[in-house]
Scaffold this motif. Sequence first.
Motif, PDB file in Angstrom:
ATOM      1  N   SER A  34      27.120  38.894  21.573  1.00 51.00           N
ATOM      2  CA  SER A  34      26.702  40.227  22.019  1.00 51.00           C
ATOM      3  C   SER A  34      25.557  40.744  21.162  1.00 51.00           C
ATOM      4  N   ALA A  35      25.697  40.578  19.828  1.00 52.41           N
ATOM      5  CA  ALA A  35      24.645  41.051  18.920  1.00 52.41           C
ATOM      6  C   ALA A  35      23.343  40.298  19.140  1.00 52.41           C
ATOM      7  N   ALA A  36      23.440  39.000  19.372  1.00 54.03           N
ATOM      8  CA  ALA A  36      22.237  38.174  19.535  1.00 54.03           C
ATOM      9  C   ALA A  36      21.540  38.438  20.860  1.00 54.03           C
ATOM     10  N   THR A  37      22.310  38.617  21.906  1.00 57.19           N
ATOM     11  CA  THR A  37      21.708  38.753  23.239  1.00 57.19           C
ATOM     12  C   THR A  37      21.274  40.170  23.566  1.00 57.19           C
ATOM     13  N   GLY A  38      21.867  41.146  22.897  1.00 54.29           N
ATOM     14  CA  GLY A  38      21.558  42.532  23.235  1.00 54.29           C
ATOM     15  C   GLY A  38      22.395  43.055  24.381  1.00 54.29           C
ATOM     16  N   LEU A  39      23.384  42.282  24.818  1.00 52.46           N
ATOM     17  CA  LEU A  39      24.305  42.724  25.868  1.00 52.46           C
ATOM     18  C   LEU A  39      25.672  42.993  25.264  1.00 52.46           C
ATOM     19  N   GLY A  40      26.298  44.081  25.681  1.00 52.16           N
ATOM     20  CA  GLY A  40      27.659  44.353  25.264  1.00 52.16           C
ATOM     21  C   GLY A  40      28.609  43.325  25.857  1.00 52.16           C
ATOM     22  N   SER A  41      29.816  43.264  25.303  1.00 52.91           N
ATOM     23  CA  SER A  41      30.776  42.260  25.771  1.00 52.91           C
ATOM     24  C   SER A  41      31.104  42.446  27.241  1.00 52.91           C
ATOM     25  N   ALA A  42      31.202  43.699  27.683  1.00 53.45           N
ATOM     26  CA  ALA A  42      31.508  43.942  29.100  1.00 53.45           C
ATOM     27  C   ALA A  42      30.371  43.441  29.990  1.00 53.45           C
ATOM     28  N   ALA A  43      29.132  43.644  29.533  1.00 53.91           N
ATOM     29  CA  ALA A  43      27.983  43.184  30.311  1.00 53.91           C
ATOM     30  C   ALA A  43      27.915  41.652  30.349  1.00 53.91           C
ATOM     31  N   LEU A  44      28.250  41.006  29.226  1.00 49.25           N
ATOM     32  CA  LEU A  44      28.281  39.542  29.203  1.00 49.25           C
ATOM     33  C   LEU A  44      29.321  39.006  30.180  1.00 49.25           C
ATOM     34  N   TYR A  45      30.500  39.615  30.183  1.00 50.48           N
ATOM     35  CA  TYR A  45      31.546  39.172  31.102  1.00 50.48           C
ATOM     36  C   TYR A  45      31.153  39.438  32.544  1.00 50.48           C
ATOM     37  N   HIS A  46      30.454  40.542  32.765  1.00 52.04           N
ATOM     38  CA  HIS A  46      30.033  40.865  34.125  1.00 52.04           C
ATOM     39  C   HIS A  46      29.064  39.812  34.657  1.00 52.04           C
ATOM     40  N   ARG A  47      28.158  39.359  33.799  1.00 50.54           N
ATOM     41  CA  ARG A  47      27.153  38.376  34.238  1.00 50.54           C
ATOM     42  C   ARG A  47      27.700  36.946  34.298  1.00 50.54           C
ATOM     43  N   TYR A  48      28.515  36.579  33.306  1.00 47.45           N
ATOM     44  CA  TYR A  48      28.854  35.158  33.144  1.00 47.45           C
ATOM     45  C   TYR A  48      30.357  34.866  33.205  1.00 47.45           C
ATOM     46  N   ALA A  49      31.157  35.846  33.491  1.00 48.46           N
ATOM     47  CA  ALA A  49      32.611  35.717  33.672  1.00 48.46           C
ATOM     48  C   ALA A  49      33.361  35.609  32.342  1.00 48.46           C
ATOM     49  N   ASP A  50      32.923  34.734  31.465  1.00 51.40           N
ATOM     50  CA  ASP A  50      33.575  34.583  30.162  1.00 51.40           C
ATOM     51  C   ASP A  50      32.653  33.777  29.248  1.00 51.40           C
ATOM     52  N   LYS A  51      33.131  33.498  28.048  1.00 56.71           N
ATOM     53  CA  LYS A  51      32.297  32.761  27.080  1.00 56.71           C
ATOM     54  C   LYS A  51      31.958  31.368  27.604  1.00 56.71           C
ATOM     55  N   GLN A  52      32.914  30.719  28.232  1.00 52.72           N
ATOM     56  CA  GLN A  52      32.645  29.395  28.765  1.00 52.72           C
ATOM     57  C   GLN A  52      31.590  29.443  29.868  1.00 52.72           C
ATOM     58  N   GLY A  53      31.670  30.480  30.715  1.00 51.47           N
ATOM     59  CA  GLY A  53      30.669  30.626  31.763  1.00 51.47           C
ATOM     60  C   GLY A  53      29.272  30.781  31.188  1.00 51.47           C
ATOM     61  N   LEU A  54      29.162  31.555  30.108  1.00 54.48           N
ATOM     62  CA  LEU A  54      27.876  31.705  29.428  1.00 54.48           C
ATOM     63  C   LEU A  54      27.433  30.372  28.835  1.00 54.48           C
ATOM     64  N   PHE A  55      28.364  29.644  28.227  1.00 53.79           N
ATOM     65  CA  PHE A  55      28.039  28.365  27.602  1.00 53.79           C
ATOM     66  C   PHE A  55      27.565  27.347  28.631  1.00 53.79           C
ATOM     67  N   VAL A  56      28.210  27.304  29.775  1.00 51.95           N
ATOM     68  CA  VAL A  56      27.795  26.385  30.841  1.00 51.95           C
ATOM     69  C   VAL A  56      26.360  26.674  31.261  1.00 51.95           C
ATOM     70  N   ARG A  57      26.030  27.961  31.404  1.00 47.19           N
ATOM     71  CA  ARG A  57      24.662  28.324  31.784  1.00 47.19           C
ATOM     72  C   ARG A  57      23.672  27.934  30.686  1.00 47.19           C
ATOM     73  N   VAL A  58      24.065  28.111  29.440  1.00 47.90           N
ATOM     74  CA  VAL A  58      23.206  27.737  28.317  1.00 47.90           C
ATOM     75  C   VAL A  58      22.964  26.234  28.301  1.00 47.90           C
ATOM     76  N   LEU A  59      24.020  25.447  28.515  1.00 52.07           N
ATOM     77  CA  LEU A  59      23.874  23.988  28.547  1.00 52.07           C
ATOM     78  C   LEU A  59      22.923  23.552  29.657  1.00 52.07           C
ATOM     79  N   GLY A  60      23.050  24.197  30.813  1.00 56.00           N
ATOM     80  CA  GLY A  60      22.152  23.874  31.914  1.00 56.00           C
ATOM     81  C   GLY A  60      20.711  24.186  31.576  1.00 56.00           C
ATOM     82  N   ARG A  61      20.483  25.327  30.956  1.00 54.59           N
ATOM     83  CA  ARG A  61      19.125  25.710  30.581  1.00 54.59           C
ATOM     84  C   ARG A  61      18.564  24.736  29.545  1.00 54.59           C
ATOM     85  N   TYR A  62      19.370  24.397  28.558  1.00 55.64           N
ATOM     86  CA  TYR A  62      18.937  23.469  27.512  1.00 55.64           C
ATOM     87  C   TYR A  62      18.524  22.128  28.123  1.00 55.64           C
TER      88      TYR A  62
END
Length: 225
Positions: A34-62
């Motif tokens: 949350s601190a690194a991205t500038g999004l609150g935890s609720a906003a992160l969950y809203h966009r990516y469902a959970d930490k794993q969802g965010l990680f999957v998107r990051v892996l795809g981008r990488y």
Amino acid sequence: MPRGRNLSDDIVLERAMQVFWRRGYADSSLRELSAATGLGSAALYHRYADKQGLFVRVLGRYAERGLAVRIARLAAQPQPLEAIRRFFDELVDASLADPERRGCLLVNSALDGADMGEAARATVRARLGEVEAFFAARLTCAVAAGALPAHTDVAAQAAALLGGVFSIRVAARLYGDPARLRTLAAHALRALEPASAAKPSTPTTSSTRRGQRVARTRIPPETLR
């Protein structure tokens, strides 16, 4: 207005990538993300469902920004075995160019995978599978061209080359020794040596033979991740 509401996915994923890359999946807390991205935890969950969802998107981008581009470029190389040699040359270069010795996010995640969910694990398998498939396709072309023996076990050799990728990336995190990494690359490529004698490289390409390197055109750093 929610914090970071207008941040694009590109920005959020790039910032989250740096956290995961530095800390690993298990040790990357939602607070850090949350601190690194500038999004609150609720906003992160809203966009990516959970930490794993965010990680999957990051892996795809990488993978899309580095690995997929490199594979597509080298797959177009007219000499199939030279394409594999170039892959390993660039792999060593990328490993040596990282002063923080972070390694490859995909390989790190594979080694760290016990705490990942199945979706993230499947993403890592699929993306690393693309590397193995690249090796298999190039080896198949080499067999068809007579550059490798007809009895070559393409699947086994492709798997062994992927193992070489792992060994180089892991060793790079522990040692800053270029000679060690180039020795690992030369060992991984040893099975291709008959082709190097039959199909010599052109002066503008690079080859890893007996631990020696040939000068080549510099590849932009962003394609080496």
